[in-house]
Write a protein that holds these residues in place. Structure first.
Motif, short mmCIF file in Angstrom:
data_model
loop_
_atom_site.label_atom_id
_atom_site.label_comp_id
_atom_site.label_asym_id
_atom_site.label_seq_id
_atom_site.Cartn_x
_atom_site.Cartn_y
_atom_site.Cartn_z
N ALA A 124 31.79 45.41 56.70
CA ALA A 124 31.64 44.14 55.98
C ALA A 124 31.44 44.37 54.49
N VAL A 125 30.64 45.35 54.12
CA VAL A 125 30.40 45.66 52.70
C VAL A 125 31.68 46.16 52.04
N VAL A 126 32.41 47.06 52.72
CA VAL A 126 33.66 47.60 52.16
C VAL A 126 34.67 46.47 51.97
N ARG A 127 34.80 45.62 52.98
CA ARG A 127 35.75 44.51 52.89
C ARG A 127 35.36 43.55 51.76
N GLY A 128 34.09 43.24 51.62
CA GLY A 128 33.62 42.36 50.55
C GLY A 128 33.86 42.97 49.18
N ASP A 129 33.62 44.28 49.05
CA ASP A 129 33.86 44.96 47.77
C ASP A 129 35.34 44.93 47.41
N ARG A 130 36.20 45.15 48.39
CA ARG A 130 37.64 45.11 48.12
C ARG A 130 38.07 43.71 47.67
N ALA A 131 37.58 42.70 48.35
CA ALA A 131 37.94 41.32 47.98
C ALA A 131 37.44 41.00 46.58
N ARG A 132 36.21 41.40 46.26
CA ARG A 132 35.66 41.16 44.92
C ARG A 132 36.47 41.91 43.87
N PHE A 133 36.86 43.16 44.17
CA PHE A 133 37.66 43.94 43.23
C PHE A 133 39.00 43.24 42.97
N ARG A 134 39.65 42.75 44.04
CA ARG A 134 40.94 42.06 43.86
C ARG A 134 40.78 40.79 43.03
N ARG A 135 39.71 40.03 43.28
CA ARG A 135 39.48 38.81 42.49
C ARG A 135 39.23 39.15 41.03
N GLU A 136 38.40 40.16 40.78
CA GLU A 136 38.11 40.55 39.39
C GLU A 136 39.35 41.08 38.70
N GLN A 137 40.15 41.86 39.43
CA GLN A 137 41.38 42.39 38.84
C GLN A 137 42.35 41.25 38.53
#
Length: 179
Positions: free
Chosen positions: A24-37
């Motif tokens: 869950a943490v890894v998936r959330g970090d990936r989603a946040r990274f994509r949004r920020e990018q």
């Protein structure tokens, strides 16, 4: 061994819970990274779009001023052809890097609308540069060029707004006071 077997379901539950939390943490970090990018690229595209419009508008303003010298435009600060020549060259040179950035980061629709706009600006420059007598420059022809350029600018801004998901904006067409 029986004590281990009694605690085995709890141990499996802890391992599954830890693995689930990690995923869950890894998936959330990936989603946040994509949004920020995506937000960073959108900011960069906005900056490139605005820079291109600013450099092209500089050329447009110089053509207004040169046309005012030929008395076919009401701009209050006319430029003679001799004064305008280096300024127009400088503005054209400044368009190249911003145009390349636009091609690199812009959507195909925005790039096409930008091309349409710049071609119209170049037509305005060519009309004013032509070696003809001043009295042959026709105010009606100039007005037609102005209208086409304004429509090109409107098309560019509309494409930018659509690409960046911005609300519709002002057309930037307002009547000028007549002297």
């Amino acid at each position: 061994m029986s004590a281990f077997m009694q605690q085995l379901p709890a141990l499996i539950g802890v391992v599954i819970g830890a693995l689930g939390s990690y995923l869950a943490v890894v998936r959330g970090d990936r989603a946040r990274f994509r949004r920020e990018q995506a937000a960073r690229w959108e900011e960069r595209r906005f900056a490139v779009y605005a820079d291109y419009a600013r450099t092209l508008k500089k050329s447009v303003t110089l053509t207004y001023r040169l046309a005012a010298h030929f008395e076919i435009d009401p701009h209050p600060h006319p430029l003679t052809p001799e004064e305008a020549k280096p300024l127009l060259a400088e503005a054209a040179i400044a368009r190249d890097p911003s145009g390349e950035a636009l091609i690199l980061l812009g959507s195909p629709t925005v790039v096409e609308k930008a091309r349409t706009w710049v071609v119209l600006v170049m037509e305005m420059e060519r009309y004013l540069r032509e070696e003809q007598r001043e009295e042959q420059r026709d105010p009606a022809t100039w007005q037609a060029l102005l209208e086409r350029q304004r429509a090109g600018r409107e098309g560019y801004y509309a494409a930018v707004r659509e690409d960046l998901a911005l609300p519709p904006g002002h057309s930037a067409r307002w009547p000028l006071p007549q002297p």
